[in-house]
Motif scaffolding. Structure first.
Motif, PDB file in Angstrom:
ATOM      1  N   GLU A  89       0.844  -1.189   0.000  1.00  0.00           N
ATOM      2  CA  GLU A  89       0.000   0.000   0.000  1.00  0.00           C
ATOM      3  C   GLU A  89       0.885   1.247   0.000  1.00  0.00           C
ATOM      4  OE1 GLU A  89      -2.260   2.025  -0.761  1.00  0.00           O
ATOM      5  OE2 GLU A  89      -3.938   1.097   0.335  1.00  0.00           O
ATOM      6  N   LYS A  90       0.363   2.346  -0.498  1.00  0.00           N
ATOM      7  CA  LYS A  90       1.079   3.614  -0.427  1.00  0.00           C
ATOM      8  C   LYS A  90       1.347   3.957   1.033  1.00  0.00           C
ATOM      9  CE  LYS A  90      -1.285   5.397  -4.550  1.00  0.00           C
ATOM     10  NZ  LYS A  90      -2.205   4.232  -4.715  1.00  0.00           N
ATOM     11  N   ALA A  91       2.547   4.438   1.333  1.00  0.00           N
ATOM     12  CA  ALA A  91       2.919   4.715   2.717  1.00  0.00           C
ATOM     13  C   ALA A  91       2.013   5.768   3.335  1.00  0.00           C
ATOM     14  CB  ALA A  91       4.381   5.147   2.787  1.00  0.00           C
ATOM     15  N   HIS A  92       1.680   6.807   2.576  1.00  0.00           N
ATOM     16  CA  HIS A  92       0.863   7.871   3.164  1.00  0.00           C
ATOM     17  C   HIS A  92      -0.562   7.398   3.431  1.00  0.00           C
ATOM     18  CE1 HIS A  92      -1.518   8.999  -0.449  1.00  0.00           C
ATOM     19  NE2 HIS A  92      -0.453   8.631  -1.133  1.00  0.00           N
ATOM     20  N   VAL A  93      -1.075   6.469   2.620  1.00  0.00           N
ATOM     21  CA  VAL A  93      -2.396   5.908   2.869  1.00  0.00           C
ATOM     22  C   VAL A  93      -2.372   5.038   4.124  1.00  0.00           C
ATOM     23  CG1 VAL A  93      -4.168   4.338   1.974  1.00  0.00           C
ATOM     24  CG2 VAL A  93      -3.087   6.008   0.455  1.00  0.00           C
ATOM     25  N   ALA A  94      -1.334   4.209   4.253  1.00  0.00           N
ATOM     26  CA  ALA A  94      -1.208   3.354   5.439  1.00  0.00           C
ATOM     27  C   ALA A  94      -1.146   4.198   6.711  1.00  0.00           C
ATOM     28  CB  ALA A  94       0.027   2.471   5.314  1.00  0.00           C
ATOM     29  N   ARG A  95      -0.434   5.333   6.652  1.00  0.00           N
ATOM     30  CA  ARG A  95      -0.356   6.215   7.825  1.00  0.00           C
ATOM     31  C   ARG A  95      -1.712   6.851   8.112  1.00  0.00           C
ATOM     32  NH1 ARG A  95       4.610   7.710   5.463  1.00  0.00           N
ATOM     33  NH2 ARG A  95       3.683   9.596   4.568  1.00  0.00           N
ATOM     34  N   GLN A  96      -2.345   7.372   7.085  1.00  0.00           N
ATOM     35  CA  GLN A  96      -3.632   8.048   7.275  1.00  0.00           C
ATOM     36  C   GLN A  96      -4.689   7.117   7.856  1.00  0.00           C
ATOM     37  OE1 GLN A  96      -4.478   9.513   3.361  1.00  0.00           O
ATOM     38  NE2 GLN A  96      -2.990  11.187   3.461  1.00  0.00           N
ATOM     39  N   GLU A  97      -4.673   5.855   7.428  1.00  0.00           N
ATOM     40  CA  GLU A  97      -5.694   4.901   7.868  1.00  0.00           C
ATOM     41  C   GLU A  97      -5.266   4.097   9.084  1.00  0.00           C
ATOM     42  OE1 GLU A  97      -7.174   2.547   4.638  1.00  0.00           O
ATOM     43  OE2 GLU A  97      -7.455   4.278   3.310  1.00  0.00           O
ATOM     44  N   GLY A  98      -4.055   4.336   9.582  1.00  0.00           N
ATOM     45  CA  GLY A  98      -3.587   3.637  10.780  1.00  0.00           C
ATOM     46  C   GLY A  98      -3.469   2.147  10.594  1.00  0.00           C
ATOM     47  N   LEU A  99      -2.993   1.703   9.426  1.00  0.00           N
ATOM     48  CA  LEU A  99      -2.932   0.277   9.113  1.00  0.00           C
ATOM     49  C   LEU A  99      -1.690  -0.378   9.704  1.00  0.00           C
ATOM     50  CD1 LEU A  99      -4.148   0.452   5.414  1.00  0.00           C
ATOM     51  CD2 LEU A  99      -5.494   0.016   7.477  1.00  0.00           C
ATOM     52  N   LEU A 100      -1.851  -1.601  10.138  1.00  0.00           N
ATOM     53  CA  LEU A 100      -0.792  -2.334  10.826  1.00  0.00           C
ATOM     54  C   LEU A 100       0.226  -2.887   9.843  1.00  0.00           C
ATOM     55  CD1 LEU A 100       0.176  -3.581  13.584  1.00  0.00           C
ATOM     56  CD2 LEU A 100      -1.154  -5.623  12.936  1.00  0.00           C
ATOM     57  N   PRO A 101       1.510  -2.530   9.965  1.00  0.00           N
ATOM     58  CA  PRO A 101       2.533  -3.150   9.116  1.00  0.00           C
ATOM     59  C   PRO A 101       2.623  -4.649   9.384  1.00  0.00           C
ATOM     60  CG  PRO A 101       3.375  -1.168  10.181  1.00  0.00           C
ATOM     61  CD  PRO A 101       2.072  -1.489  10.839  1.00  0.00           C
ATOM     62  N   LEU A 102       2.810  -5.417   8.323  1.00  0.00           N
ATOM     63  CA  LEU A 102       2.881  -6.867   8.478  1.00  0.00           C
ATOM     64  C   LEU A 102       3.991  -7.280   9.436  1.00  0.00           C
ATOM     65  CD1 LEU A 102       1.790  -9.641   7.454  1.00  0.00           C
ATOM     66  CD2 LEU A 102       3.627  -9.568   5.757  1.00  0.00           C
ATOM     67  N   GLY A 103       5.105  -6.546   9.416  1.00  0.00           N
ATOM     68  CA  GLY A 103       6.229  -6.906  10.275  1.00  0.00           C
ATOM     69  C   GLY A 103       5.955  -6.766  11.759  1.00  0.00           C
ATOM     70  N   LEU A 104       4.841  -6.129  12.126  1.00  0.00           N
ATOM     71  CA  LEU A 104       4.459  -6.007  13.542  1.00  0.00           C
ATOM     72  C   LEU A 104       3.334  -6.965  13.918  1.00  0.00           C
ATOM     73  CD1 LEU A 104       4.444  -2.112  13.969  1.00  0.00           C
ATOM     74  CD2 LEU A 104       6.363  -3.698  14.185  1.00  0.00           C
ATOM     75  N   ALA A 105       2.870  -7.758  12.961  1.00  0.00           N
ATOM     76  CA  ALA A 105       1.699  -8.603  13.201  1.00  0.00           C
ATOM     77  C   ALA A 105       2.008  -9.836  14.040  1.00  0.00           C
ATOM     78  CB  ALA A 105       1.087  -9.035  11.868  1.00  0.00           C
ATOM     79  N   GLU A 106       3.241 -10.297  14.012  1.00  0.00           N
ATOM     80  CA  GLU A 106       3.606 -11.510  14.747  1.00  0.00           C
ATOM     81  C   GLU A 106       3.307 -11.337  16.235  1.00  0.00           C
ATOM     82  OE1 GLU A 106       5.293 -15.420  14.374  1.00  0.00           O
ATOM     83  OE2 GLU A 106       5.538 -13.928  12.810  1.00  0.00           O
ATOM     84  N   ARG A 107       2.458 -12.215  16.770  1.00  0.00           N
ATOM     85  CA  ARG A 107       2.076 -12.260  18.190  1.00  0.00           C
ATOM     86  C   ARG A 107       1.142 -11.136  18.603  1.00  0.00           C
ATOM     87  NH1 ARG A 107       7.246 -12.693  21.793  1.00  0.00           N
ATOM     88  NH2 ARG A 107       5.637 -12.781  23.399  1.00  0.00           N
ATOM     89  N   ALA A 108       0.658 -10.338  17.646  1.00  0.00           N
ATOM     90  CA  ALA A 108      -0.367  -9.352  17.979  1.00  0.00           C
ATOM     91  C   ALA A 108      -1.690 -10.076  18.220  1.00  0.00           C
ATOM     92  CB  ALA A 108      -0.518  -8.339  16.850  1.00  0.00           C
ATOM     93  N   VAL A 109      -2.497  -9.563  19.160  1.00  0.00           N
ATOM     94  CA  VAL A 109      -3.756 -10.203  19.545  1.00  0.00           C
ATOM     95  C   VAL A 109      -4.923  -9.335  19.091  1.00  0.00           C
ATOM     96  CG1 VAL A 109      -5.135 -11.116  21.443  1.00  0.00           C
ATOM     97  CG2 VAL A 109      -2.628 -11.240  21.544  1.00  0.00           C
ATOM     98  N   LEU A 110      -5.837  -9.931  18.337  1.00  0.00           N
ATOM     99  CA  LEU A 110      -6.986  -9.189  17.827  1.00  0.00           C
ATOM    100  C   LEU A 110      -7.933  -8.786  18.956  1.00  0.00           C
ATOM    101  CD1 LEU A 110      -8.054 -11.009  14.541  1.00  0.00           C
ATOM    102  CD2 LEU A 110      -7.331  -8.630  14.765  1.00  0.00           C
TER     103      LEU A 110
END
Length: 450
Positions: free
Chosen positions: A394-415
């Motif tokens: 995704e475009k970096a500025h869109v990911a920032r604006q929408e507060g989207l989670l980078p895949l590299g931080l998803a490991e062990r994150a709890v929904l």
């Protein structure tokens, strides 16, 4: 020139001493390639599985009696200086070893890769980053760290992002405009929900092949479910200053001759809303099952544009497929050779202080986290190639604006809430692992971006 400089290092009995962290398929292949060269040696290997490291050395000619195991820093240093192959468990030990010039990070894990790369760069060692998972998460921070330390942080030649970057750099140096650049994929209809258990069948791996090439099935499943291609094109975007045209890219089913046609502007009969994008060219037909007869498969490409009639005439008459309004042309390589040319990235860093593509200090793209299936509150995410999520560019500025989670931080994150299949996951949807090193680095990176 590189061969001459390597020969000189060999004549002086002063080889480039390389430390490799992670000896899966890529790392072991790199050990094999360096073993055939002069002027460069694998001074040490770090792997939490000592069997993999030992096997990599032995498969490349080292006798079992030659290989040392080091537990203390001085044992490691003594073995490296003596030219004896040595194994350690902790990758950070290699980053601290004074006699090692270059660190190759090939674990494929964002958390450990970020830590290894940061420590190596801080210790004024060049870093060859095979670990695109870490690069797309905190590459800009690592690039800033490298620049401050006057060392090189580079992608690796042979892997698709750097091979594509080579074409982009060649074209730009000649004044050609980049319309689109990317890689081929082989993506079947049922691949999105693929799991590690089914990856072996998908790629035709036997148990013997998995053992012999130390294959990580979760990593290979990230190729199957599309995550790896998305991660790699995010890395290319950030190194080349490109963006995805749409989230996840278009990824049409195309034969070679169709690539410059489809990757042209909409008003020219193509798919794109703009030039300067990363893309994927799927080799499987629209039915999701049939391989196209003249597809790119695992090769790489760039669609370039020239307004000069002489250049257009030369490109068209010497074999380039043409698209758009007759000004767009296809450049491609039908292969990438993985670890075989990887030592060239090491040599360029040492001899010339040059990178085979390096993430810019400010990212243009981000690889975000998307639900692979319907997920429930309380589920623990397992990162790329696993059972719960995939990555999308995704475009970096869109990911920032929408507060989207980078895949590299998803490991062990709890929904914290249920998420539908195909839905993008945001920071607000998860409880993160606050002890994570890569999370802390990403927050610092984001502060520098704001």
């Amino acid at each position: 020139m590189i061969s001459q400089l390597l020969a000189q290092r060999a004549a002086e009995a002063n080889p480039i001493r390389v430390g490799i962290i992670g000896t899966g398929k890529f790392g072991a292949g790199l050990v094999a390639q360096i073993s055939q060269m002069e002027g460069m040696e694998v001074a040490a290997i770090a792997d939490i599985n000592a069997h993999n490291a030992r096997y990599a050395y032995q498969s490349s000619g080292a006798g079992s009696e030659e290989i040392r195991t080091a537990e203390m820093a001085d044992e490691l240093e003594d073995a490296v200086r003596a030219g004896r192959p040595v194994i350690v468990e902790d990758g950070l030990a290699l980053t601290d070893c004074e006699s090692i010039e270059v660190i190759v990070e090939s674990t494929g894990l964002a958390e450990v890769g970020a830590r290894h790369a940061f420590q190596a760069l801080s210790n004024h060692k060049h870093v060859v980053m095979v670990n695109v998972e870490a690069d797309v998460t905190v590459g800009p921070f690592l690039r800033r760290t490298a620049d401050a330390a006057s060392v090189v942080y580079t992608m690796v030649d042979g892997d698709q992002p750097a091979v594509t970057w080579n074409i982009v750099e060649w074209a730009r140096s000649l004044g050609l405009e980049i319309v689109a650049a990317g890689r081929g994929t082989i993506y079947y209809a049922d691949d999105f929900e693929g799991t590690p258990e089914t990856a072996a069948d998908r790629f035709g791996f036997t148990e013997e092949h998995i053992e012999r090439r130390t294959i990580n099935l979760k990593m290979f499943n990230s190729f199957r479910d599309g995550t790896k291609a998305q991660v790699e094109m995010t890395a290319l975007a950030n190194a080349a200053g490109l963006e995805p045209d749409v989230r996840g890219m278009h990824e049409p089913a195309v034969n070679l001759e169709e690539i410059p046609v489809r990757f042209s502007l909409k008003e020219e009969g193509g798919l794109l809303s703009r030039h300067g994008v990363v893309e994927l060219a799927n080799s499987v037909a629209d039915d999701g099952e049939t391989m196209l007869p003249n597809a790119l498969k695992m090769g790489v490409f760039a669609v370039v544009r020239s307004d000069h009639p002489f250049t257009r005439e030369d490109l068209a008459s010497h074999g380039c497929h043409v698209g758009g309004d007759g000004k767009n042309f296809l450049l491609y390589r039908p292969y990438h050779l993985v670890a075989v040319p990887a030592p060239l990235s090491i040599a360029r860093a040492v001899f010339f202080g040059a990178a085979n593509g390096s993430c810019a200090p400010t990212a243009t793209a981000d690889c975000i986290t998307v639900a692979k299936r319907a997920l429930q509150a309380g589920e623990v995410l397992d990162g790329g190639g696993g059972y719960t999520v995939v990555g999308q560019c995704e475009k970096a500025h869109v990911a920032r604006q929408e507060g989207l989670l980078p895949l590299g931080l998803a490991e062990r994150a709890v929904l914290k809430r249920g998420v539908a299949k195909g839905e993008a996951i945001g920071y607000g949807d998860v409880d993160l692992n606050e002890d994570s090193f890569v999370l802390k680095m990403r927050r610092l990176q984001d502060e520098l971006t704001e």
